[in-house]
Design a protein around this motif. Sequence first.
Motif, PDB file in Angstrom:
ATOM      1  N   ASN A  93     105.362   2.288 -12.245  1.00  0.00           N
ATOM      2  CA  ASN A  93     106.711   1.961 -11.660  1.00  0.00           C
ATOM      3  C   ASN A  93     107.551   1.366 -12.596  1.00  0.00           C
ATOM      4  O   ASN A  93     108.671   1.074 -12.458  1.00  0.00           O
ATOM      5  CB  ASN A  93     106.180   0.808 -10.511  1.00  0.00           C
ATOM      6  CG  ASN A  93     105.694   1.631  -9.047  1.00  0.00           C
ATOM      7  OD1 ASN A  93     105.824   2.859  -9.108  1.00  0.00           O
ATOM      8  ND2 ASN A  93     105.039   0.909  -8.373  1.00  0.00           N
ATOM      9  N   MET A 108     101.381   9.034 -15.061  1.00  0.00           N
ATOM     10  CA  MET A 108     100.036   8.738 -14.504  1.00  0.00           C
ATOM     11  C   MET A 108      99.093   9.528 -15.388  1.00  0.00           C
ATOM     12  O   MET A 108      98.003   9.237 -15.840  1.00  0.00           O
ATOM     13  CB  MET A 108      99.952   9.263 -13.261  1.00  0.00           C
ATOM     14  CG  MET A 108      98.621   8.200 -12.333  1.00  0.00           C
ATOM     15  SD  MET A 108      98.619   6.623 -12.549  1.00  0.00           S
ATOM     16  CE  MET A 108      99.035   6.169 -11.137  1.00  0.00           C
ATOM     17  N   SER A 148      97.324   0.662 -13.517  1.00  0.00           N
ATOM     18  CA  SER A 148      98.181   2.065 -13.872  1.00  0.00           C
ATOM     19  C   SER A 148      99.413   2.077 -12.767  1.00  0.00           C
ATOM     20  O   SER A 148     100.392   2.600 -13.391  1.00  0.00           O
ATOM     21  CB  SER A 148      97.207   3.143 -13.717  1.00  0.00           C
ATOM     22  OG  SER A 148      96.241   2.899 -14.137  1.00  0.00           O
ATOM     23  N   LYS A 149      99.234   1.643 -11.582  1.00  0.00           N
ATOM     24  CA  LYS A 149     100.226   2.018 -10.771  1.00  0.00           C
ATOM     25  C   LYS A 149     101.717   1.195 -11.181  1.00  0.00           C
ATOM     26  O   LYS A 149     102.612   2.040 -11.251  1.00  0.00           O
ATOM     27  CB  LYS A 149      99.960   1.903  -9.202  1.00  0.00           C
ATOM     28  CG  LYS A 149     100.515   2.385  -8.116  1.00  0.00           C
ATOM     29  CD  LYS A 149      99.888   2.100  -7.009  1.00  0.00           C
ATOM     30  CE  LYS A 149     101.092   2.025  -5.641  1.00  0.00           C
ATOM     31  NZ  LYS A 149     100.302   1.614  -4.585  1.00  0.00           N
ATOM     32  N   GLU A 150     101.326   0.126 -11.449  1.00  0.00           N
ATOM     33  CA  GLU A 150     102.527  -0.938 -11.876  1.00  0.00           C
ATOM     34  C   GLU A 150     102.965  -0.495 -13.174  1.00  0.00           C
ATOM     35  O   GLU A 150     104.489  -0.667 -13.131  1.00  0.00           O
ATOM     36  CB  GLU A 150     102.086  -2.521 -11.704  1.00  0.00           C
ATOM     37  CG  GLU A 150     102.116  -3.121 -10.387  1.00  0.00           C
ATOM     38  CD  GLU A 150     101.388  -2.629  -9.417  1.00  0.00           C
ATOM     39  OE1 GLU A 150     100.118  -2.541  -9.610  1.00  0.00           O
ATOM     40  OE2 GLU A 150     101.690  -2.381  -8.363  1.00  0.00           O
ATOM     41  N   ASN A 207     104.139  11.068 -11.756  1.00  0.00           N
ATOM     42  CA  ASN A 207     102.889  11.709 -12.003  1.00  0.00           C
ATOM     43  C   ASN A 207     102.542  12.167 -13.398  1.00  0.00           C
ATOM     44  O   ASN A 207     101.594  12.179 -13.818  1.00  0.00           O
ATOM     45  CB  ASN A 207     102.632  12.852 -10.900  1.00  0.00           C
ATOM     46  CG  ASN A 207     103.571  13.622 -10.966  1.00  0.00           C
ATOM     47  OD1 ASN A 207     104.563  13.825 -11.546  1.00  0.00           O
ATOM     48  ND2 ASN A 207     103.618  14.639  -9.839  1.00  0.00           N
ATOM     49  N   GLN A 246      90.601   6.387  -7.259  1.00  0.00           N
ATOM     50  CA  GLN A 246      91.646   6.952  -8.210  1.00  0.00           C
ATOM     51  C   GLN A 246      90.878   7.663  -9.395  1.00  0.00           C
ATOM     52  O   GLN A 246      91.626   8.682 -10.122  1.00  0.00           O
ATOM     53  CB  GLN A 246      92.332   5.792  -8.894  1.00  0.00           C
ATOM     54  CG  GLN A 246      93.555   5.390  -7.698  1.00  0.00           C
ATOM     55  CD  GLN A 246      94.186   6.430  -7.244  1.00  0.00           C
ATOM     56  OE1 GLN A 246      94.776   7.308  -7.538  1.00  0.00           O
ATOM     57  NE2 GLN A 246      94.077   6.562  -5.732  1.00  0.00           N
TER      58      GLN A 246
END
Length: 732
Positions: free
Chosen positions: A439, A472, A434-436, A469, A367
């Motif tokens: 989301n 992100m 980061s991903k959570e 994104n 990542q």
Amino acid sequence: MSNNSVDLHKELKTFFGFNKFKGLQEQVIKSIIEGNDTFVIMPTGGGKSLCYQLPALIKEGTAIVVSPLIALMKNQVDAIRGISSHRGIAHVLNSSLNKSEVNQVKSDIENGITKLLYVAPESLIKEEYIDFLKSQKISFVAIDEAHCISEWGHDFRPEYRNLRNIIEKIDNVPIIGLTATATEKVQEDILKTLGMSDAKTFKASFNRPNLFYDVRPKTKNINSDIIRFIRLHMNKSGIIYCLSRKKVEEIAQVLQVNGIKAVPYHAGLDAKTRAKHQDMFLMEDVDVVVATIAFGMGIDKPDVRFVIHHDIPKSLESYYQETGRAGRDGGEGYCLAYYSYKDIEKLEKFLSGKPIAEQEIGNALLQEVVGYAETSMSRRKYLLHYFGEEFDDVNGLGADMDDNVRNPKKKHEAEDDLKLLLEVVRETNQKYKSKEVVNTLIGKVNALLKSHKTDQQSFFGAGKKREGNYWMALIRQALVAGFIKKEIEQYGVVKITEKGINFINNPTSFMMTEDHVYTESDDAPIVASTKGGSASADETLVKLLKDLQKTVAKKNGVPPYAVFQETSLDDMALKYPITIDELKNIYGVGDGKARKFGKPFVELIAKYVEENDILRPDDFVVKSTGVNSGLKLYIIQNTDRKLPLQDIAKSKGLEFSELIEEMQRIVYSGTKINIDYCIDDLLDEDQQEEIFEYFMEAENDSIQRALDEFDGDYDEEELRLMRIKFISQVAN
């Protein structure tokens, strides 16, 4: 102490012929001579090896140097022997020695001749060596490439984990750990595992101001881009890194065919060939080495002028180490990497077979690579931040040496978005990666968010007006700006910093850089300019070519894209072909296409070039290695024989989708293929006619658009095969 430093300078001059130390060398050497455990983090080319070589030559006894690579040891031993009249001053002790050679090494150590003994960790485990070394005077143990100890390092070696116990068996001597790349996490791990938490730590700056960083989207045209780049750096030394041996062989071959002096280097070649290719590079009999990552460790070639990553590496440490082999003499060093998210997905797939803990580490490292490749901020700042170093991207050394700084991307005000992001991190108790966090912002439920009841909170989905994104990208920029940080212990979990808390309470302007979106258009060609970034097609010419494309299409009763694809027109407006032969080298144009439709196009371009005094790129031709032409012939012959397509794919070791791609390439470049026998088994006459008519009327040949249009009546494979039949019949 000043007296001591004078002596050190004298020793430096006597042994190595240098008048002064580089960077932190002198402080490190003093620490070692005083008998301290010492930890050295010094970038490639910073003069790391001298830090233990000089103290070893000065101190009484033999220094043991643990190193992971035989080639690296051999280089260093040769170098040390070169400064002494006694061959035994430095030795290697590893599996390549026979009995009498081992005895010679032992005798030189006993007689106090050997000052540096290089060993691989595997050799150090052997009881007979441990017993022998126990009885000798050891000055210290230096562990080179110390990041190999850490599972978080980019080159983890399990046998490194046990070094502390082995050293204790030999003697209670100072330990020197050295590495050229280490994030905070890896540093912590090295110190803990070597039991030297009170070591004196010396960390040099990771900034290499003479290196230019450039990341370009990777397309099917990558070979011609690389060749063009190398031709702009003719007779200069360079390294091209690929992840697979197969790719190394393929690229080396393409370069050779195109008149570039290149050799392959990978673990599949026998040792003799590897050594020969390495020497050819060092002696400048060849200009370019195409290699897997195994190449370059300890290669002290100061004038490597470019390092190209054909495939993006698995971690930023690897990237930093590999790019660090350019410009060690302080001269020009161009670091060019090709990036496509598809490559990342391949690496993720490769990880999925590994144990869970390893997968987590591997994915976290990947990542960071994605972040670097896709970032729109200064790449140097991003890279140095990753290694825990702040960089002034306005006045810092080398501040303008990167593609993002030279070709800045647009910025917009993101004060409110940043505040929302930080609030969500705080409200979810700083326990998500980061991903959570993303989301939560876009309101996408998964099991983890459900288990913490995050999906029931008022802020869940508060940022759904933006894409995932976008958030992100904002997280990456907020990290580098210091509003949030990633936890070291629970790797990857995002925490708010004091600066972040202050921002929530008193928000101020935050200009967010818009990320470059790396969408892969249908293999659009990207051809490099020398300025970093990529050259763009001549817009005026593109317009003229498009008008001509429509005229020619109308005259021939075919859709415009069946004459030439848009990507081919762009490429023409970049390379200005003015003969049919030159036209054949344009992306997606083969012999048949060039002959059938080419004449008016090259005439228009020739006129345009003359009227506008255009300087054309040197007649740019990339010769293929003939591999593809062999495959093309095979496909044409066997479809003529009506062989089932599955069998053709199988016999050439291709996936079915890869075979379809090859057939597309053949028909789009102007050669007919007859696959009616296979289509007739799939679709009846009416269905074929319906699809045929669709392609005749469609404004472009996009499969996605056709899928949407037919709304589930046909699958992708059927449409691709029909498109091949269509182009073959109407355009060729």
